[in-house]
Design an enzyme around this catalytic site. Sequence first.
Site, PDB file in Angstrom:
ATOM      1  N   SER A  47       0.859  -1.174   0.000  1.00 23.02           N
ATOM      2  CA  SER A  47       0.000   0.000   0.000  1.00 23.02           C
ATOM      3  C   SER A  47       0.899   1.228   0.000  1.00 23.02           C
ATOM      4  O   SER A  47       1.905   1.260   0.721  1.00 23.02           O
ATOM      5  CB  SER A  47      -0.871  -0.005   1.257  1.00 23.02           C
ATOM      6  OG  SER A  47      -1.499   1.251   1.389  1.00 23.02           O
ATOM      7  N   TYR A  73       5.325   0.924  -2.646  1.00 25.82           N
ATOM      8  CA  TYR A  73       5.349   0.134  -3.873  1.00 25.82           C
ATOM      9  C   TYR A  73       6.784  -0.297  -4.207  1.00 25.82           C
ATOM     10  O   TYR A  73       7.004  -1.364  -4.780  1.00 25.82           O
ATOM     11  CB  TYR A  73       4.758   0.935  -5.043  1.00 25.82           C
ATOM     12  CG  TYR A  73       3.284   1.298  -4.905  1.00 25.82           C
ATOM     13  CD1 TYR A  73       2.440   0.622  -4.027  1.00 25.82           C
ATOM     14  CD2 TYR A  73       2.728   2.321  -5.679  1.00 25.82           C
ATOM     15  CE1 TYR A  73       1.083   0.951  -3.916  1.00 25.82           C
ATOM     16  CE2 TYR A  73       1.377   2.653  -5.586  1.00 25.82           C
ATOM     17  CZ  TYR A  73       0.568   1.974  -4.694  1.00 25.82           C
ATOM     18  OH  TYR A  73      -0.771   2.301  -4.595  1.00 25.82           O
ATOM     19  N   HIS A  94      -1.127   4.154 -13.612  1.00 22.14           N
ATOM     20  CA  HIS A  94      -0.687   2.912 -14.267  1.00 22.14           C
ATOM     21  C   HIS A  94       0.677   3.034 -14.929  1.00 22.14           C
ATOM     22  O   HIS A  94       1.505   2.133 -14.824  1.00 22.14           O
ATOM     23  CB  HIS A  94      -1.720   2.452 -15.305  1.00 22.14           C
ATOM     24  CG  HIS A  94      -3.005   1.978 -14.679  1.00 22.14           C
ATOM     25  ND1 HIS A  94      -4.112   1.609 -15.405  1.00 22.14           N
ATOM     26  CD2 HIS A  94      -3.365   1.815 -13.365  1.00 22.14           C
ATOM     27  CE1 HIS A  94      -5.089   1.234 -14.590  1.00 22.14           C
ATOM     28  NE2 HIS A  94      -4.661   1.367 -13.351  1.00 22.14           N
ATOM     29  N   LYS A 112      -6.975  -2.120 -16.376  1.00 21.12           N
ATOM     30  CA  LYS A 112      -7.456  -1.233 -17.429  1.00 21.12           C
ATOM     31  C   LYS A 112      -7.840   0.082 -16.779  1.00 21.12           C
ATOM     32  O   LYS A 112      -8.111   0.081 -15.569  1.00 21.12           O
ATOM     33  CB  LYS A 112      -8.626  -1.836 -18.213  1.00 21.12           C
ATOM     34  CG  LYS A 112      -9.678  -2.623 -17.420  1.00 21.12           C
ATOM     35  CD  LYS A 112     -10.427  -1.929 -16.332  1.00 21.12           C
ATOM     36  CE  LYS A 112     -11.255  -0.736 -16.736  1.00 21.12           C
ATOM     37  NZ  LYS A 112     -11.985  -0.171 -15.518  1.00 21.12           N
ATOM     38  N   ASP A 200     -12.807   4.360 -17.854  1.00 20.78           N
ATOM     39  CA  ASP A 200     -13.219   3.373 -16.865  1.00 20.78           C
ATOM     40  C   ASP A 200     -14.205   2.340 -17.413  1.00 20.78           C
ATOM     41  O   ASP A 200     -14.052   1.144 -17.185  1.00 20.78           O
ATOM     42  CB  ASP A 200     -13.848   4.047 -15.640  1.00 20.78           C
ATOM     43  CG  ASP A 200     -13.973   3.037 -14.506  1.00 20.78           C
ATOM     44  OD1 ASP A 200     -12.932   2.724 -13.910  1.00 20.78           O
ATOM     45  OD2 ASP A 200     -15.072   2.527 -14.258  1.00 20.78           O
TER      46      ASP A 200
HETATM   47  N1  LIG Z   1     -11.361  -5.211 -13.809  1.00 23.01           N
HETATM   48  C1  LIG Z   1     -12.371  -4.703 -13.120  1.00 23.01           C
HETATM   49  O1  LIG Z   1     -13.461  -5.253 -13.058  1.00 23.01           O
HETATM   50  C2  LIG Z   1     -12.208  -3.443 -12.417  1.00 23.01           C
HETATM   51  C3  LIG Z   1     -11.089  -2.703 -12.655  1.00 23.01           C
HETATM   52  N2  LIG Z   1     -10.900  -1.542 -12.001  1.00 23.01           N
HETATM   53  C4  LIG Z   1      -9.692  -0.792 -12.292  1.00 23.01           C
HETATM   54  O2  LIG Z   1      -8.819  -0.941 -11.169  1.00 23.01           O
HETATM   55  C5  LIG Z   1      -8.175   0.277 -10.853  1.00 23.01           C
HETATM   56  C6  LIG Z   1      -8.449   0.638  -9.418  1.00 23.01           C
HETATM   57  O3  LIG Z   1      -9.826   0.734  -9.200  1.00 23.01           O
HETATM   58  P1  LIG Z   1     -10.485   0.487  -7.748  1.00 23.01           P
HETATM   59  O4  LIG Z   1      -9.847  -0.652  -7.083  1.00 23.01           O
HETATM   60  O5  LIG Z   1     -11.940   0.474  -7.944  1.00 23.01           O
HETATM   61  O6  LIG Z   1     -10.070   1.839  -7.029  1.00 23.01           O
HETATM   62  P2  LIG Z   1      -9.957   2.124  -5.472  1.00 23.01           P
HETATM   63  O7  LIG Z   1     -10.089   3.576  -5.321  1.00 23.01           O
HETATM   64  O8  LIG Z   1     -10.862   1.234  -4.707  1.00 23.01           O
HETATM   65  O9  LIG Z   1      -8.474   1.675  -5.133  1.00 23.01           O
HETATM   66  C7  LIG Z   1      -7.355   2.269  -5.729  1.00 23.01           C
HETATM   67  C8  LIG Z   1      -6.149   2.030  -4.869  1.00 23.01           C
HETATM   68  O10 LIG Z   1      -5.042   2.638  -5.507  1.00 23.01           O
HETATM   69  C9  LIG Z   1      -4.164   3.175  -4.542  1.00 23.01           C
HETATM   70  N3  LIG Z   1      -3.890   4.587  -4.793  1.00 23.01           N
HETATM   71  C10 LIG Z   1      -2.677   5.132  -4.891  1.00 23.01           C
HETATM   72  N4  LIG Z   1      -2.752   6.439  -5.070  1.00 23.01           N
HETATM   73  C11 LIG Z   1      -4.055   6.766  -5.064  1.00 23.01           C
HETATM   74  C12 LIG Z   1      -4.746   7.993  -5.169  1.00 23.01           C
HETATM   75  N5  LIG Z   1      -4.116   9.162  -5.339  1.00 23.01           N
HETATM   76  N6  LIG Z   1      -6.086   7.952  -5.107  1.00 23.01           N
HETATM   77  C13 LIG Z   1      -6.730   6.789  -4.963  1.00 23.01           C
HETATM   78  N7  LIG Z   1      -6.117   5.595  -4.851  1.00 23.01           N
HETATM   79  C14 LIG Z   1      -4.789   5.591  -4.887  1.00 23.01           C
HETATM   80  C15 LIG Z   1      -4.811   2.998  -3.191  1.00 23.01           C
HETATM   81  O11 LIG Z   1      -4.180   1.886  -2.565  1.00 23.01           O
HETATM   82  P3  LIG Z   1      -2.964   2.083  -1.526  1.00 23.01           P
HETATM   83  O12 LIG Z   1      -3.354   3.247  -0.644  1.00 23.01           O
HETATM   84  O13 LIG Z   1      -2.968   0.813  -0.811  1.00 23.01           O
HETATM   85  O14 LIG Z   1      -1.731   2.338  -2.284  1.00 23.01           O
HETATM   86  C16 LIG Z   1      -6.237   2.669  -3.498  1.00 23.01           C
HETATM   87  O15 LIG Z   1      -6.804   1.810  -2.558  1.00 23.01           O
HETATM   88  C17 LIG Z   1      -8.657   1.282 -11.906  1.00 23.01           C
HETATM   89  O16 LIG Z   1      -7.718   1.322 -12.935  1.00 23.01           O
HETATM   90  C18 LIG Z   1      -9.954   0.693 -12.425  1.00 23.01           C
HETATM   91  O17 LIG Z   1     -10.218   1.027 -13.774  1.00 23.01           O
HETATM   92  C19 LIG Z   1     -11.773  -1.115 -11.026  1.00 23.01           C
HETATM   93  C20 LIG Z   1     -12.908  -1.821 -10.755  1.00 23.01           C
HETATM   94  C21 LIG Z   1     -13.243  -3.021 -11.467  1.00 23.01           C
HETATM   95  O1  LIG Z   2     -13.624  -2.179 -14.580  1.00 17.58           O
HETATM   96  C1  LIG Z   2     -14.681  -1.874 -14.076  1.00 17.58           C
HETATM   97  O2  LIG Z   2     -15.702  -2.745 -14.094  1.00 17.58           O
HETATM   98  C2  LIG Z   2     -16.724  -2.667 -13.150  1.00 17.58           C
HETATM   99  C3  LIG Z   2     -17.120  -1.244 -12.902  1.00 17.58           C
HETATM  100  O3  LIG Z   2     -18.068  -1.194 -11.871  1.00 17.58           O
HETATM  101  C4  LIG Z   2     -15.915  -0.435 -12.526  1.00 17.58           C
HETATM  102  O4  LIG Z   2     -16.242   0.934 -12.355  1.00 17.58           O
HETATM  103  C5  LIG Z   2     -14.889  -0.519 -13.589  1.00 17.58           C
HETATM  104  O5  LIG Z   2     -13.689   0.083 -13.162  1.00 17.58           O
END
Ligand SMILES: NC(=O)C1=CN([C@@H]2O[C@H](COP(=O)(O)OP(=O)(O)OC[C@H]3O[C@@H](n4cnc5c(N)ncnc54)[C@H](OP(=O)(O)O)[C@@H]3O)[C@@H](O)[C@H]2O)C=CC1
Ligand SMILES: O=C1OC[C@@H](O)[C@H](O)[C@H]1O
Length: 393
Positions: A47, A73, A94, A112, A200
């Site tokens: 984290s 990281y 990313h 993604k 997204d």
């Molecule tokens: N494949 C899928 O179905 C999905 C894919 N996604 C993708 O996954 C990625 C993350 O989404 P999701 O998990 O929903 O996001 P969250 O906001 O739940 O989590 C993002 C994590 O990234 C880290 N982070 C580092 N810097 C920042 C910042 N400045 N602001 C916010 N978070 C930060 C944090 O972890 P830490 O503090 O531990 O470093 C945080 O918990 C996106 O790229 C999204 O498109 C999202 C949802 C579904």
């Molecule tokens: O990748 C995703 O799939 C599920 C959605 O709910 C989310 O916003 C998106 O990041």
Amino acid sequence: MASQPFTVKWGIMATGGIAQTFTKDLLTNPASRDVDDVAHKLVAVASSSSKDSAASFLEKVKAPEGVKAYGSYAELVNNADVDIVYVATPHSHHFQNTMLALEAGKNVLCEKAFTVNAAQARKLVETAKAKNLFLMEAVWTRYFPLSVKIRELVQSGAIGPVYRVIADNSVGNDGPDGTVTFPDEHRMVNPDLAGGALLDLGIYSLTWLFQILYHLQPESQKEAPKTVAAINKYRTGADEMTNIILQFPQHKSMGVAMTALRIATDTDGKNSGGPAIKIQGPLGEIQVVGPAFRPQQYRIVKKDCDGKVEVVDCPIPTDAERGYWGHGMFWEADECARCLRDGKKESATLPLSESIVIMEVMEEALKQGDVQYPELITTAVFDPNSSLNTGKN
Ligand SMILES: NC(=O)C1=CN([C@@H]2O[C@H](COP(=O)(O)OP(=O)(O)OC[C@H]3O[C@@H](n4cnc5c(N)ncnc54)[C@H](OP(=O)(O)O)[C@@H]3O)[C@@H](O)[C@H]2O)C=CC1
Ligand SMILES: O=C1OC[C@@H](O)[C@H](O)[C@H]1O
């Protein structure tokens, strides 16, 4: 007796929503999805906020003893035991986070949207190739058996040449007084986190267009599309509704990719509104029931079917011995494992060249809609000390 599965050791970068979902899938028994050639081991999580967040993540996913928890990281990518890093940060991060891992010699599966723009995607691919590392964009839907079956169906000529694909991935988050229900700071609408519908959600609509209209083109006839886009911007500057027409003139085909934050693909939550995706040829069409990112049913409507539609269910298996976990992300993890086992540096199901073309399309659409993101998150220059890597301003 079956030989031992090839086991991949994972490091998880970030502790948010999707990191938890993905890690739980990693921890399911592969036998619960009839897989016995590969397996997954969780070895570390990091984290950027604190070591405590990483430790609390491990509790939430009921991680086995011995998994390392890091508060940065950098520590994760320098763990010699990690074979591959799963980057689960917002889109904005990313490029820098994946570069951090690649520069440390790690293979990467990156969530993604791959990056914020095409130049960043090209730089990632160039770096992975130069370092002989595996790299893949985590477009999990492509690895669903449902997607595999549909691609095979199209290739078999079941509906003739596909002339059009229409795909929608929209969510009903309309709020009062012109707002959407996401706070302005939320990653869905915050430009600092490369928020917006397209990167997204719209990427899944494009995934359906691409995996049929582009991916299945023979290599000798590969044709990148022309892009026409219309965008409505939200008050934050991110896109709230984006519609894209892709044209492949040499193939006489077109695709329509839609995404929106105020109106849902599935209005009543019961799919009464019909399919999210339509794949159309002269002999019939394949309809995919949404959501576009996690579909579990498709239908084949043949021109001469006389109302008899073939309905195919493709449920996502769960692991009864682990709390019925199983979201469908394990199939992309299995793909990574098989690529690593076989010495492949990219997935044939989503080649890196295709991820780049998709980023080019999204960049062009955002340009046509005048959506702009800040320099910190658009630069294609790697900086290990960027706040995006350290979490510190
Ligand atoms: N494949 C899928 O179905 C999905 C894919 N996604 C993708 O996954 C990625 C993350 O989404 P999701 O998990 O929903 O996001 P969250 O906001 O739940 O989590 C993002 C994590 O990234 C880290 N982070 C580092 N810097 C920042 C910042 N400045 N602001 C916010 N978070 C930060 C944090 O972890 P830490 O503090 O531990 O470093 C945080 O918990 C996106 O790229 C999204 O498109 C999202 C949802 C579904
Ligand atoms: O990748 C995703 O799939 C599920 C959605 O709910 C989310 O916003 C998106 O990041």
